[in-house]
Design an enzyme around this catalytic site. Structure first.
Site, PDB file in Angstrom:
ATOM      1  N   CYS A   1     108.953  19.309   8.631  1.00  0.00           N
ATOM      2  CA  CYS A   1     109.005  19.852   9.990  1.00  0.00           C
ATOM      3  C   CYS A   1     107.855  20.809  10.241  1.00  0.00           C
ATOM      4  O   CYS A   1     107.757  21.403  11.297  1.00  0.00           O
ATOM      5  CB  CYS A   1     110.355  20.494  10.294  1.00  0.00           C
ATOM      6  SG  CYS A   1     110.678  22.027   9.451  1.00  0.00           S
TER       7      CYS A   1
ATOM      8  N   CYS B   1     114.159  17.791   9.881  1.00  0.00           N
ATOM      9  CA  CYS B   1     112.917  17.018   9.941  1.00  0.00           C
ATOM     10  C   CYS B   1     112.450  17.041  11.401  1.00  0.00           C
ATOM     11  O   CYS B   1     113.111  17.614  12.256  1.00  0.00           O
ATOM     12  CB  CYS B   1     113.071  15.607   9.376  1.00  0.00           C
ATOM     13  SG  CYS B   1     114.175  14.502  10.255  1.00  0.00           S
TER      14      CYS B   1
ATOM     15  N   CYS C   1     109.559  25.262  11.524  1.00  0.00           N
ATOM     16  CA  CYS C   1     110.785  25.770  10.929  1.00  0.00           C
ATOM     17  C   CYS C   1     110.782  27.288  10.893  1.00  0.00           C
ATOM     18  O   CYS C   1     109.915  27.879  10.250  1.00  0.00           O
ATOM     19  CB  CYS C   1     110.951  25.239   9.505  1.00  0.00           C
ATOM     20  SG  CYS C   1     111.281  23.479   9.443  1.00  0.00           S
TER      21      CYS C   1
END
Length: 136
Positions: free
Chosen positions: A85, A11, A89
């Protein structure tokens, strides 16, 4: 010889959702699954409401600290579970990605964090059932 599957929870701040998910997975799966967590922009410290909510059910995550997400961590994982996120990512071939749409516990009190914690627990239990073969 079997290999242990590895799961990375990601996250933004690596202070709440991903830490609770990692705590559940470690607690419920033991050494059957390798557990990692990281954040695209890690916070200074773990969310105290998340720590309190987990402590209420006997899981201590107070010794954890937010960690930065690195490409190596992603590549070393079999399953990457993102929790908001965004585009930060990194994506690599051969890695299974899943997105868990969960409310962010940042800035919320423990009363508001409990339902998020409980939803994470259910998702982690389903993940364990998928990744760990049942032995007779």
């Amino acid at each position: 010889m079997s290999t242990t599957p590895s799961v990375l929870f990601v996250c933004v701040h690596n202070a709440g959702r991903s830490q609770m998910a990692a705590g559940f997975l470690h607690h419920l799966a033991g050494d059957q699954i390798e557990v990692r967590s990281a954040g695209s922009a890690p916070a200074e410290s773990i969310n105290s409401a998340a720590v309190e909510a987990m402590a209420e059910i006997g899981i201590d995550i107070s010794d954890q600290s937010p960690k930065i997400l690195t490409p190596d961590t992603v590549q070393a994982s079999d399953v990457v579970i993102t929790m908001g996120c965004g585009d930060a990512c990194p994506v690599f071939p051969g890695v299974s990605y899943r997105d868990w749409a969960l409310e962010d516990p940042a800035g919320k009190g423990v009363d508001a964090v409990r339902p998020i914690r409980d939803e994470i627990k259910g998702r982690v239990e389903a993940l364990i059932a998928e990744l760990v073969p049942v032995t007779a």
